[in-house]
Design a protein around this motif. Structure first.
Motif, PDB file in Angstrom:
ATOM      1  N   LEU A 470       6.731   2.160  -7.691  1.00 47.26           N
ATOM      2  CA  LEU A 470       5.722   1.306  -7.296  1.00 47.26           C
ATOM      3  C   LEU A 470       6.324  -0.043  -7.282  1.00 47.26           C
ATOM      4  CD1 LEU A 470       2.645   0.555  -7.138  1.00 47.26           C
ATOM      5  CD2 LEU A 470       2.846   0.308  -9.522  1.00 47.26           C
ATOM      6  N   GLN A 489       2.226   4.408   2.718  1.00 49.05           N
ATOM      7  CA  GLN A 489       2.219   5.968   2.023  1.00 49.05           C
ATOM      8  C   GLN A 489       2.836   6.160   0.771  1.00 49.05           C
ATOM      9  OE1 GLN A 489       0.708   8.661   3.236  1.00 49.05           O
ATOM     10  NE2 GLN A 489       1.542  10.064   1.571  1.00 49.05           N
ATOM     11  N   GLY A 492       1.005   4.198  -2.017  1.00 58.00           N
ATOM     12  CA  GLY A 492      -0.261   5.022  -2.235  1.00 58.00           C
ATOM     13  C   GLY A 492       0.070   6.135  -3.372  1.00 58.00           C
ATOM     14  N   GLN A 493       1.114   6.740  -2.981  1.00 59.39           N
ATOM     15  CA  GLN A 493       1.485   8.167  -3.705  1.00 59.39           C
ATOM     16  C   GLN A 493       1.697   7.374  -5.265  1.00 59.39           C
ATOM     17  OE1 GLN A 493       3.792  10.095   0.042  1.00 59.39           O
ATOM     18  NE2 GLN A 493       4.706  10.619  -2.121  1.00 59.39           N
ATOM     19  N   HIS A 495       0.849   4.682  -6.673  1.00 56.63           N
ATOM     20  CA  HIS A 495      -0.385   4.596  -7.568  1.00 56.63           C
ATOM     21  C   HIS A 495      -1.199   5.824  -7.903  1.00 56.63           C
ATOM     22  CE1 HIS A 495      -0.784   0.107  -7.496  1.00 56.63           C
ATOM     23  NE2 HIS A 495      -0.610   0.063  -6.202  1.00 56.63           N
ATOM     24  N   PHE A 496      -1.231   6.698  -7.148  1.00 54.48           N
ATOM     25  CA  PHE A 496      -1.724   8.276  -7.453  1.00 54.48           C
ATOM     26  C   PHE A 496      -0.981   8.572  -8.548  1.00 54.48           C
ATOM     27  CE2 PHE A 496      -2.270  12.581  -7.075  1.00 54.48           C
ATOM     28  CZ  PHE A 496      -3.678  12.935  -6.498  1.00 54.48           C
ATOM     29  N   ARG A 500      -3.759   5.920 -11.066  1.00 54.61           N
ATOM     30  CA  ARG A 500      -4.619   4.578 -10.633  1.00 54.61           C
ATOM     31  C   ARG A 500      -5.170   5.187  -9.195  1.00 54.61           C
ATOM     32  NH1 ARG A 500       0.271   0.209 -11.047  1.00 54.61           N
ATOM     33  NH2 ARG A 500       0.260   0.095 -13.378  1.00 54.61           N
ATOM     34  N   PHE A 501      -6.380   5.835  -9.150  1.00 56.02           N
ATOM     35  CA  PHE A 501      -6.971   6.405  -8.131  1.00 56.02           C
ATOM     36  C   PHE A 501      -7.664   5.396  -7.253  1.00 56.02           C
ATOM     37  CE2 PHE A 501      -6.794  10.026 -11.347  1.00 56.02           C
ATOM     38  CZ  PHE A 501      -5.859  10.633 -10.610  1.00 56.02           C
ATOM     39  N   ALA A 504      -5.178   3.580  -5.358  1.00 56.87           N
ATOM     40  CA  ALA A 504      -4.448   4.712  -4.138  1.00 56.87           C
ATOM     41  C   ALA A 504      -5.261   4.921  -3.313  1.00 56.87           C
ATOM     42  CB  ALA A 504      -4.252   5.977  -4.937  1.00 56.87           C
ATOM     43  N   PHE A 508      -4.267   4.213   0.899  1.00 56.62           N
ATOM     44  CA  PHE A 508      -4.483   5.362   1.786  1.00 56.62           C
ATOM     45  C   PHE A 508      -5.251   4.970   2.939  1.00 56.62           C
ATOM     46  CE2 PHE A 508      -2.951   8.033  -1.850  1.00 56.62           C
ATOM     47  CZ  PHE A 508      -1.471   7.980  -1.245  1.00 56.62           C
ATOM     48  N   TRP A 524      -3.494  13.126   1.286  1.00 57.63           N
ATOM     49  CA  TRP A 524      -3.519  12.286  -0.006  1.00 57.63           C
ATOM     50  C   TRP A 524      -4.778  11.444  -0.352  1.00 57.63           C
ATOM     51  CZ3 TRP A 524      -0.107  11.557  -4.145  1.00 57.63           C
ATOM     52  CH2 TRP A 524       1.409  12.546  -3.894  1.00 57.63           C
ATOM     53  N   THR A 528      -7.294  12.037  -3.230  1.00 61.78           N
ATOM     54  CA  THR A 528      -7.562  10.856  -4.104  1.00 61.78           C
ATOM     55  C   THR A 528      -9.066  10.645  -4.327  1.00 61.78           C
ATOM     56  OG1 THR A 528      -5.734   9.554  -3.267  1.00 61.78           O
ATOM     57  CG2 THR A 528      -7.308   8.212  -4.310  1.00 61.78           C
TER      58      THR A 528
END
Length: 606
Positions: A470, A489, A492-493, A495-496, A500-501, A504, A508, A524, A528
């Protein structure tokens, strides 16, 4: 002067408003205005500057501020409200609302839901307090979020879904500090190098003028005391007569370099101007003439003059890195510039890749000791594997890529792209320790090189360190405000995988706007949304994905990525299951007619 185009980016927005200002104005206009100006002068404006914010506009007693980082925005707000509560005599009380969201920059102003939600949160804050959106609190929760109280969900005017809010006030005590973390990289002066104008009278020579500007970006990126915006964002202004002050605001830079290149026969003329993005004033301008054989010396002269004008001190290693000559063969350099121009072009396709490979092979045939060309050519072979352009098997492609990377390192291990090529080879052969070491070396040689940040983040994700990934990708997005969909990309991954949806989903969604034909990003996003309980939207996203790539299956794609922690891919598949979507764990999950990929070498979209 043509007005600046609209630009999009993710940003933290802080909205502040003075409490009871209208009542105070009615009682004593002069006293109310003096109190507001005192607060701005003593605390508000200095705090914004210390925390890397930009005051977008003043609206009577209100202020709109933009930050690249939610952490900076919250730290700034806490500092302002804490100082105001302790001041003697007291400062005017403010309410502050903070949100992270997508914004649109147009001229001096910003618009979008990111701004609208922040404006709706501000009145919900207690006098002297702060109100955060849930997505902002989600991101800062490990930093200082423990001090924020859950305010539940609220209906927000003109926003379709309720927003969950969080509150803090100085009377609650200081927010809990974050655990000790690695020091953040200092910013240093930020500069954008625009695409140089091609003055040769031949449109086919654009690759050469772009190459000169790209080489200057590459050299400046080796200087740790500078922040250098990536080509993807700075070249987006090509051919537009845009005020550099607007460019400075959109890219978040203090300086802009523009120039031109005229090539005639074996002679080349480079002109360059360094401009203060705040005022539009020219700080330095010069013209350099030379033979094509001396083009590296000309580029070095321009780079060193920029560094001198910005008053940045070079280390001996940085000085040597800028002065390093890639090749003494002008034809090899020309072939390299053609290859790199195609390699970094948006929308790289099979035909462009084939031409890039031809130019790269020509460059290394003319100069087998051209480390930069060897490194780029190596990475181009991995793009072949990802996209299946040549149809060759993984082992065949990998052997070519690894041989070229080894040759580059044997020639000059101090070339960043040689280390990037070595990191890529190690990563896809499963040597993650080797990949990590080579990526770290590339970053140490060129701290602002986006590809180094990207592969370092990718390896961190594979190793189960999404927090490290991150931090790397936040830096990459800072350097590329145009927001490369590849960078988003990985962001976002990260965060996911940190749980942290909401954050994310925000990232995304932005990626799908930039890469409308993407499949893995939509996969993804659907997962999410499953975790967030947004089942209807998840199924709509999945339907769009199936229209783009009917044989898409998530489980095999995750397997190819090579996560070392089983819980990471499991979390993605769990999100799909929550939305009632197929995970691709077995052939029965595949859409009708789809082929089940059985090898790790199956091409993946990058």
């Amino acid at each position: 002067m043509e007005p600046a185009r609209s630009a999009r980016r993710l940003a933290a927005i802080l909205m502040a408003d003075a409490v009871g200002y209208s009542r105070l104005m009615a009682a004593d206009e002069d006293a109310a205005l003096a109190a507001l100006n005192r607060h701005r002068e003593i605390e508000f404006d200095p705090a914004v500057a210390r925390h890397n914010g930009r005051i977008v506009k003043l609206m009577g007693d209100g202020t709109l501020v933009e930050f690249a980082s939610v952490v900076d925005a919250v730290d700034c707000a806490v500092a302002i409200q804490t100082a105001a509560a302790a001041a003697n005599p007291p400062l005017m009380a403010l309410r502050i609302g903070i949100n992270l969201g997508d914004i649109i920059l147009q001229g001096d102003d910003v618009f979008g839901d990111g701004v609208n939600i922040a404006a709706r949160l501000e009145p919900l804050a207690a006098p002297g307090g702060i109100c955060l959106s849930s997505v902002a609190r989600e991101i800062i929760r490990d930093h200082c979020g423990a001090g924020f109280r859950d305010g539940g969900e609220i209906e927000v005017k003109n926003i379709a879904k309720p927003v969950r809010v969080w509150h803090w006030h100085p009377a609650d005590g200081a927010p809990s500090p974050a655990p000790a973390a690695p020091a953040r990289r200092s910013e240093g002066p930020a500069i954008a190098v625009l695409a140089f104008d091609n003055m040769s009278g031949d449109p086919e020579q654009a690759y050469f003028s772009d190459g000169i500007a790209e080489d200057i970006i590459t050299d400046l990126s080796k200087v740790a005391g500078l922040t250098v915006i990536a080509r993807n964002s700075s070249f987006a202004y090509r051919g537009r007569a845009i005020d550099v002050r607007a460019i400075g605001r959109e890219l978040g830079v203090a300086y802009v370099l523009e120039g031109s290149v005229r090539r005639a026969g074996n002679r080349v003329r480079i002109t360059a101007q360094l401009i203060d993005a705040a005022t539009g004033a020219h700080l330095w301008a010069d013209r350099h003439d030379g033979d094509l054989a001396d083009v590296f010396a000309v580029q070095d002269a321009v780079t060193l003059q920029i560094v001198k004008a910005l008053k940045v001190r070079l280390t001996p290693a940085e000085q040597a890195g800028i002065a390093a000559v890639g090749t003494a063969n002008p034809e090899a350099h020309d072939a390299f510039l053609r290859m790199r121009d195609l390699h970094f072009s948006p929308g790289l396709n099979k035909a462009m890749w084939e031409r890039a490979i031809q130019h790269g092979r020509r460059a290394v045939e003319l100069d087998p000791a051209y480390a930069e060309a060897l490194g780029h050519l190596s990475v181009l072979h991995w793009l072949d594997w990802f996209n299946g352009w040549s149809g060759d098997a993984f082992n065949t492609i990998a052997a070519r890529a690894e041989e070229l990377a080894a040759q580059a390192m044997a020639v000059d291990p101090g070339v960043p792209f040689a280390n990037i090529a070595t990191a890529a080879a190690a990563r896809w052969r499963g040597d993650l320790d080797g990949a990590q070491a080579s990526a770290a070396k590339a970053l140490s040689l060129s701290p602002d090189f986006g590809i180094s940040l990207y592969i370092s983040a990718e390896v961190a994700l594979v190793l189960g360190r999404p927090g490290d990934a991150l931090a790397l990708m936040e830096r990459a997005v800072r350097l590329d405000p145009g927001m490369s969909h590849m960078h988003l990309q990985l962001l976002g991954q990260a965060h996911f995988l940190l749980g942290r949806f909401e954050a994310a989903a925000l990232v995304f969604r932005e990626r799908t706007l930039l890469a409308r034909e993407t499949d893995i990003g939509r996969g993804w996003l659907a997962a999410t949304l499953g975790h967030l309980g947004e089942t209807a939207e998840a199924r709509k996203v999945w339907s769009d994905l199936m229209a783009i790539k009917p044989d898409f299956r998530m489980a095999p794609r995750l397997t190819r990525f090579g996560y070392q922690r089983p819980e990471d891919p499991a979390l993605v598949l769990e999100g799909l299951e929550k939305a009632g979507l197929p995970t691709g764990r077995d052939p029965s999950d595949a859409p009708s007619g789809a082929q089940f990929p059985t090898q790790r070498q199956t091409p993946v979209q990058r």
